[in-house]
Enzyme design. Structure first.
Site, PDB file in Angstrom:
ATOM      1  N   LYS A  68    -132.949 -60.655  21.025  1.00  0.00           N
ATOM      2  CA  LYS A  68    -131.559 -60.797  20.395  1.00  0.00           C
ATOM      3  C   LYS A  68    -131.681 -62.709  21.256  1.00  0.00           C
ATOM      4  O   LYS A  68    -130.973 -61.909  22.392  1.00  0.00           O
ATOM      5  CB  LYS A  68    -130.934 -60.452  20.959  1.00  0.00           C
ATOM      6  CG  LYS A  68    -129.180 -60.663  19.457  1.00  0.00           C
ATOM      7  CD  LYS A  68    -128.203 -59.274  19.218  1.00  0.00           C
ATOM      8  CE  LYS A  68    -127.062 -59.518  19.495  1.00  0.00           C
ATOM      9  NZ  LYS A  68    -126.055 -59.002  18.688  1.00  0.00           N
ATOM     10  N   ARG A 111    -119.516 -63.069  13.236  1.00  0.00           N
ATOM     11  CA  ARG A 111    -118.031 -63.270  14.217  1.00  0.00           C
ATOM     12  C   ARG A 111    -116.455 -62.784  13.272  1.00  0.00           C
ATOM     13  O   ARG A 111    -116.061 -61.933  13.774  1.00  0.00           O
ATOM     14  CB  ARG A 111    -117.787 -63.796  15.250  1.00  0.00           C
ATOM     15  CG  ARG A 111    -118.806 -63.408  15.796  1.00  0.00           C
ATOM     16  CD  ARG A 111    -118.735 -64.313  17.648  1.00  0.00           C
ATOM     17  NE  ARG A 111    -119.894 -63.556  18.389  1.00  0.00           N
ATOM     18  CZ  ARG A 111    -120.605 -64.744  18.642  1.00  0.00           C
ATOM     19  NH1 ARG A 111    -120.240 -65.599  19.377  1.00  0.00           N
ATOM     20  NH2 ARG A 111    -122.009 -64.574  19.836  1.00  0.00           N
ATOM     21  N   ARG A 120    -121.526 -65.135  25.384  1.00  0.00           N
ATOM     22  CA  ARG A 120    -123.155 -63.290  25.419  1.00  0.00           C
ATOM     23  C   ARG A 120    -124.002 -63.945  25.941  1.00  0.00           C
ATOM     24  O   ARG A 120    -124.876 -63.290  25.722  1.00  0.00           O
ATOM     25  CB  ARG A 120    -123.503 -63.141  24.147  1.00  0.00           C
ATOM     26  CG  ARG A 120    -121.908 -62.846  23.106  1.00  0.00           C
ATOM     27  CD  ARG A 120    -122.901 -61.547  22.351  1.00  0.00           C
ATOM     28  NE  ARG A 120    -121.926 -61.257  21.450  1.00  0.00           N
ATOM     29  CZ  ARG A 120    -120.745 -60.934  20.948  1.00  0.00           C
ATOM     30  NH1 ARG A 120    -119.826 -60.427  22.666  1.00  0.00           N
ATOM     31  NH2 ARG A 120    -119.149 -61.262  19.797  1.00  0.00           N
ATOM     32  N   GLU A 155    -138.613 -58.308  27.487  1.00  0.00           N
ATOM     33  CA  GLU A 155    -137.895 -56.939  26.598  1.00  0.00           C
ATOM     34  C   GLU A 155    -138.555 -56.239  25.247  1.00  0.00           C
ATOM     35  O   GLU A 155    -137.961 -55.411  25.543  1.00  0.00           O
ATOM     36  CB  GLU A 155    -136.922 -58.512  25.702  1.00  0.00           C
ATOM     37  CG  GLU A 155    -136.074 -58.976  26.970  1.00  0.00           C
ATOM     38  CD  GLU A 155    -134.653 -58.525  27.512  1.00  0.00           C
ATOM     39  OE1 GLU A 155    -134.591 -57.106  26.780  1.00  0.00           O
ATOM     40  OE2 GLU A 155    -134.176 -59.232  28.816  1.00  0.00           O
ATOM     41  N   LYS A 164    -133.698 -61.940  16.763  1.00  0.00           N
ATOM     42  CA  LYS A 164    -132.455 -62.091  15.880  1.00  0.00           C
ATOM     43  C   LYS A 164    -132.772 -63.426  16.482  1.00  0.00           C
ATOM     44  O   LYS A 164    -132.122 -63.068  17.856  1.00  0.00           O
ATOM     45  CB  LYS A 164    -131.787 -60.718  16.142  1.00  0.00           C
ATOM     46  CG  LYS A 164    -130.772 -61.696  15.627  1.00  0.00           C
ATOM     47  CD  LYS A 164    -129.529 -59.864  16.179  1.00  0.00           C
ATOM     48  CE  LYS A 164    -128.400 -60.932  14.967  1.00  0.00           C
ATOM     49  NZ  LYS A 164    -126.750 -60.091  15.537  1.00  0.00           N
ATOM     50  N   SER A 193    -125.909 -64.879  10.088  1.00  0.00           N
ATOM     51  CA  SER A 193    -124.558 -64.749   9.068  1.00  0.00           C
ATOM     52  C   SER A 193    -125.016 -66.817   8.857  1.00  0.00           C
ATOM     53  O   SER A 193    -125.102 -67.162   8.222  1.00  0.00           O
ATOM     54  CB  SER A 193    -123.746 -65.109   9.276  1.00  0.00           C
ATOM     55  OG  SER A 193    -123.501 -65.151  11.255  1.00  0.00           O
ATOM     56  N   TYR A 199    -128.348 -61.393   3.766  1.00  0.00           N
ATOM     57  CA  TYR A 199    -127.289 -60.998   3.478  1.00  0.00           C
ATOM     58  C   TYR A 199    -127.960 -61.166   2.309  1.00  0.00           C
ATOM     59  O   TYR A 199    -127.083 -61.513   0.871  1.00  0.00           O
ATOM     60  CB  TYR A 199    -126.391 -62.239   4.220  1.00  0.00           C
ATOM     61  CG  TYR A 199    -125.965 -61.677   5.202  1.00  0.00           C
ATOM     62  CD1 TYR A 199    -125.407 -59.934   5.623  1.00  0.00           C
ATOM     63  CD2 TYR A 199    -126.196 -61.892   5.926  1.00  0.00           C
ATOM     64  CE1 TYR A 199    -124.719 -60.236   6.123  1.00  0.00           C
ATOM     65  CE2 TYR A 199    -125.986 -62.213   7.863  1.00  0.00           C
ATOM     66  CZ  TYR A 199    -124.490 -60.574   7.642  1.00  0.00           C
ATOM     67  OH  TYR A 199    -125.377 -60.567   9.092  1.00  0.00           O
TER      68      TYR A 199
HETATM   69  C1  PBG Z   1    -123.653 -57.090  17.814  1.00  0.00           C
HETATM   70  C2  PBG Z   1    -123.660 -57.903  16.644  1.00  0.00           C
HETATM   71  C3  PBG Z   1    -124.573 -60.051  15.797  1.00  0.00           C
HETATM   72  C4  PBG Z   1    -124.401 -60.054  15.578  1.00  0.00           C
HETATM   73  C5  PBG Z   1    -125.351 -58.561  14.554  1.00  0.00           C
HETATM   74  N1  PBG Z   1    -125.307 -57.511  15.942  1.00  0.00           N
HETATM   75  C6  PBG Z   1    -122.996 -60.859  17.704  1.00  0.00           C
HETATM   76  C7  PBG Z   1    -123.350 -60.897  18.267  1.00  0.00           C
HETATM   77  O1  PBG Z   1    -124.147 -60.456  19.159  1.00  0.00           O
HETATM   78  O2  PBG Z   1    -122.957 -61.929  18.766  1.00  0.00           O
HETATM   79  C8  PBG Z   1    -124.866 -60.603  14.398  1.00  0.00           C
HETATM   80  C9  PBG Z   1    -125.192 -60.772  12.352  1.00  0.00           C
HETATM   81  C10 PBG Z   1    -125.389 -62.200  12.091  1.00  0.00           C
HETATM   82  O3  PBG Z   1    -124.975 -63.530  12.467  1.00  0.00           O
HETATM   83  O4  PBG Z   1    -125.783 -62.102  11.073  1.00  0.00           O
HETATM   84  N2  PBG Z   1    -123.241 -56.033  17.206  1.00  0.00           N
END
Ligand code: PBG
Length: 311
Positions: free
Chosen positions: A181, A191, A204, A220, A235, A261, A300
């Site tokens: 990720k 968010r 992050r 990982e 991701k 997203s 989505y």
């Molecule tokens: C963290 C999490 C995130 C997403 C899924 N799980 C956000 C992040 O790491 O800030 C993002 C998913 C998306 O953007 O559709 N719980």
């Protein structure tokens, strides 16, 4: 003829629909930066998941928006936390007809917006966070999750969660690890969807991966499989097709990719301006993710795809 010889076929069976459920609301709330996606009430979530099941979708992943946040994100492991309550509703409605996945993280539940517990200096304390993740996994499995999907990128999270699940008798609960990720700019609309702001304009990068690196993803992924991951994830998806392909070529477990997203929002925004053809681009992008090697796509667009597949 082209259909007959096509080398990649996308199906509803490949898709997982991400859904948001918010505590303490009476009406579903639209999310401005994710057109067509809402924060569900408990009741509207039940209706949506039944609809998705009727459309042939096999799996959903739940994200919770609690009415109160705290330092340690206790809503993530409270038996009456919003996702746990929703899982019980959905398991009652659907039994094993739908694979219920639960995103396992605390960022939606912490007052500071980080994916873990903070130490005295404002950094995430990896090992104290693992204790909370273990409790969240047991709470989710007890509530009816078929799959726990740890997304916090803490070191050792998969092993700790596997041990906690097994210790509580949830030996059949699977783990989909968000293994590779990246610290991406494409999570912005998400968010908004979960009302998360990282304290002090932070990021992050301390726990998610640097997008300049690809071989690191394989390290990982290997660590997660070694610790007991049943499925692994890359991701976001489109900017990381090389990573999906590299992971696919070295592992034998199912590989998932999350069309996140920001990727969804870019299609919607450009299409709303008349600059691209929504349906053409959506199908091209989802198919490319599968072509790169993903067996499972979290998107989505799941409902749109299932509806257009019917037409
Ligand atoms: C963290 C999490 C995130 C997403 C899924 N799980 C956000 C992040 O790491 O800030 C993002 C998913 C998306 O953007 O559709 N719980």
């Amino acid at each position: 003829m082209r259909d007959l010889v096509a080398q990649t076929r996308l199906s509803v069976d490949d898709l997982v629909a991400p859904l948001f459920v918010r505590e303490g609301i009476d009406e579903p709330l639209p999310i401005a930066s994710l057109p067509g996606v809402v924060q569900h009430t408990r009741a509207s979530l039940r209706r949506e998941v039944l609809d998705l099941a009727d459309l042939g979708i096999k799996s959903v992943i739940l994200f919770g928006v609690p009415s109160k946040k705290d330092e340690i994100g206790s809503g993530a492991f409270d038996a009456n936390g919003i996702v746990q309550v929703a899982l019980r509703d959905l398991r009652d409605d659907l039994g094993d007809r739908m694979v219920l996945m639960a995103d396992l993280c605390v960022d939606e539940y912490t007052s500071h917006g980080h994916c873990g517990i903070l130490d005295g200096r404002g950094s995430v304390d990896n090992d104290r966070t693992l204790e909370v993740y273990a409790k969240a996994a047991v709470a989710q499995a007890t509530a009816g999750a078929h799959v726990c999907a740890p997304s916090g990128m803490m070191d050792g999270q998969v092993g700790v969660i596997r041990a906690a699940l097994d210790g509580a008798g949830h030996t059949n609960t699977a783990i989909l690890a968000y293994s590779a990720k990246y610290a991406s700019g494409l999570y912005g609309p998400f968010r908004d969807a979960v009302d998360v702001q990282i304290i002090g304009g932070g990021d992050r990068k301390g726990y998610q991966q640097d997008w300049r690196n690809s071989r690191e993803a394989l390290v990982e992924v290997a660590a997660d499989i070694e610790q007991g991951a049943d499925m692994v994830m890359v991701k976001p998806a489109l900017a990381y097709l090389d990573v999906i392909s590299a992971v696919r070529s070295v592992v034998d477990v199912p590989v998932a990719a999350y069309h996140v997203s920001g990727e969804y929002a870019m299609i919607k925004a450009a299409a709303a301006n008349g600059w691209i053809d929504h349906d053409a681009v959506a199908i091209e992008q989802l198919t490319a993710i599968k072509r790169a090697g993903a067996d499972i796509i979290l998107t989505y667009l799941a409902r749109w795809f299932a509806e257009s597949a019917r037409r």
